[in-house]
Motif scaffolding. Structure first.
Motif, short mmCIF file in Angstrom:
data_model
loop_
_atom_site.label_atom_id
_atom_site.label_comp_id
_atom_site.label_asym_id
_atom_site.label_seq_id
_atom_site.Cartn_x
_atom_site.Cartn_y
_atom_site.Cartn_z
N PHE A 72 -16.66 -15.51 0.25
CA PHE A 72 -16.08 -15.64 -1.08
C PHE A 72 -14.89 -14.68 -1.14
O PHE A 72 -14.97 -13.56 -0.63
CB PHE A 72 -17.11 -15.27 -2.16
N SER A 73 -13.79 -15.12 -1.73
CA SER A 73 -12.63 -14.24 -1.83
C SER A 73 -11.95 -14.40 -3.18
O SER A 73 -12.00 -15.46 -3.80
CB SER A 73 -11.63 -14.52 -0.70
N VAL A 74 -11.34 -13.31 -3.61
CA VAL A 74 -10.48 -13.31 -4.79
C VAL A 74 -9.18 -12.62 -4.41
O VAL A 74 -9.15 -11.77 -3.50
CB VAL A 74 -11.12 -12.61 -6.01
N TYR A 75 -8.13 -12.98 -5.12
CA TYR A 75 -6.80 -12.47 -4.77
C TYR A 75 -5.95 -12.46 -6.04
O TYR A 75 -5.96 -13.43 -6.79
CB TYR A 75 -6.19 -13.41 -3.73
N GLU A 76 -5.26 -11.36 -6.26
CA GLU A 76 -4.29 -11.29 -7.34
C GLU A 76 -2.96 -10.84 -6.77
O GLU A 76 -2.84 -9.76 -6.21
CB GLU A 76 -4.73 -10.30 -8.43
N MET A 77 -1.97 -11.70 -6.92
CA MET A 77 -0.61 -11.36 -6.51
C MET A 77 0.13 -10.85 -7.73
O MET A 77 0.14 -11.50 -8.77
CB MET A 77 0.09 -12.59 -5.95
N ASP A 78 0.74 -9.69 -7.60
CA ASP A 78 1.51 -9.12 -8.70
C ASP A 78 2.96 -9.61 -8.64
O ASP A 78 3.46 -10.17 -9.60
CB ASP A 78 1.43 -7.59 -8.65
N LYS A 79 3.61 -9.38 -7.49
CA LYS A 79 5.00 -9.80 -7.37
C LYS A 79 5.43 -9.74 -5.91
O LYS A 79 4.77 -9.12 -5.08
CB LYS A 79 5.92 -8.92 -8.21
N LEU A 80 6.57 -10.38 -5.63
CA LEU A 80 7.17 -10.27 -4.32
C LEU A 80 7.96 -8.97 -4.24
O LEU A 80 8.58 -8.55 -5.22
CB LEU A 80 8.11 -11.45 -4.05
N LEU A 81 7.92 -8.34 -3.10
CA LEU A 81 8.69 -7.13 -2.83
C LEU A 81 9.80 -7.51 -1.87
O LEU A 81 9.58 -7.64 -0.66
CB LEU A 81 7.78 -6.05 -2.24
N LEU A 82 10.99 -7.75 -2.40
CA LEU A 82 12.11 -8.24 -1.61
C LEU A 82 12.75 -7.10 -0.83
O LEU A 82 12.85 -5.97 -1.31
CB LEU A 82 13.13 -8.91 -2.51
N ASP A 83 13.20 -7.42 0.37
CA ASP A 83 13.91 -6.46 1.20
C ASP A 83 15.27 -6.16 0.55
O ASP A 83 15.99 -7.10 0.17
CB ASP A 83 14.10 -7.06 2.60
N PRO A 84 15.62 -4.90 0.40
CA PRO A 84 16.89 -4.56 -0.24
C PRO A 84 18.11 -5.11 0.50
O PRO A 84 19.16 -5.31 -0.09
CB PRO A 84 16.93 -3.03 -0.26
N ASN A 85 17.96 -5.38 1.81
CA ASN A 85 19.06 -5.93 2.60
C ASN A 85 19.04 -7.46 2.63
O ASN A 85 19.86 -8.06 3.33
CB ASN A 85 19.03 -5.37 4.01
N GLY A 86 18.11 -8.07 1.95
CA GLY A 86 18.05 -9.53 1.87
C GLY A 86 17.43 -10.20 3.07
O GLY A 86 17.55 -11.41 3.23
N ASN A 87 16.75 -9.47 3.92
CA ASN A 87 16.12 -10.06 5.10
C ASN A 87 14.81 -10.74 4.67
O ASN A 87 13.87 -10.06 4.25
CB ASN A 87 15.84 -8.97 6.14
N PRO A 88 14.73 -12.07 4.77
CA PRO A 88 13.53 -12.77 4.32
C PRO A 88 12.28 -12.39 5.13
O PRO A 88 11.17 -12.46 4.62
CB PRO A 88 13.86 -14.25 4.49
N CYS A 89 12.46 -11.96 6.38
CA CYS A 89 11.31 -11.58 7.21
C CYS A 89 10.70 -10.25 6.77
O CYS A 89 9.58 -9.94 7.16
CB CYS A 89 11.72 -11.51 8.68
#
Length: 157
Positions: A72-89
């Motif tokens: 059984f699992s639960v998950y809460e995503m708060d937000k994405l933490l974007l790279d300040p240099n714009g690197n999607p990886c």
């Protein structure tokens, strides 16, 4: 052990809080051929058990009858933490999650089922908590108890 479990474990109190506030979780059972079958559920957590409810027939109940081991699992995503240099990886996620291993069984006792269903009403529709649950609805509802054998939680921020 996963790296995040070593560096970002949730405390027991944080795990309990996440399980109290999270609205949905996913129950994993095993099909007869050993493949996983995952079902999303509303749930309540108390007395070191997860409780879910649903129809009294179906694949998840068939699976539990043949093999009571579940996840059984639960998950809460708060937000994405974007790279300040714009690197999607290098994008990350602020989240909390709990993963549970355990064994599942059907709750047959009418009083225990009523208690669990009242706890579900308290969590999801607290304004209806004073209404009586009809016996025919309790009889016609499957209540599954997951006895927790292992519980872990992690976060990232």
């Amino acid at each position: 052990m996963q790296h995040r479990m070593k560096t970002h474990p949730l405390t027991e109190q944080q795990i309990n809080h996440l399980l109290q506030r999270t609205q949905t979780g996913s129950l994993a059972t095993l099909n007869a051929d050993g493949t996983p079958y995952i079902t999303p559920f509303h749930f309540v957590y108390y007395d070191n058990s997860i409780f879910v409810h649903g129809l009294p027939k179906g694949k998840k109940l068939d699976n539990i009858a043949q093999d009571s081991r579940v996840g059984f699992s639960v998950y809460e995503m708060d937000k994405l933490l974007l790279d300040p240099n714009g690197n999607p990886c290098d994008t990350n996620t602020k989240y909390e999650s709990v993963i549970i291993s355990g064994t599942a069984k059907l709750v047959d006792d009418m009083d225990e089922k009523r208690n669990v269903l009242k706890k579900i009403v308290e969590k999801y529709t607290p304004h209806l908590v004073n209404y009586e649950l009809p016996n025919n609805m309790i009889k016609g509802t499957a209540v599954i108890q997951i006895d927790v054998t292992e519980i872990t939680g992690k976060y990232y921020l």
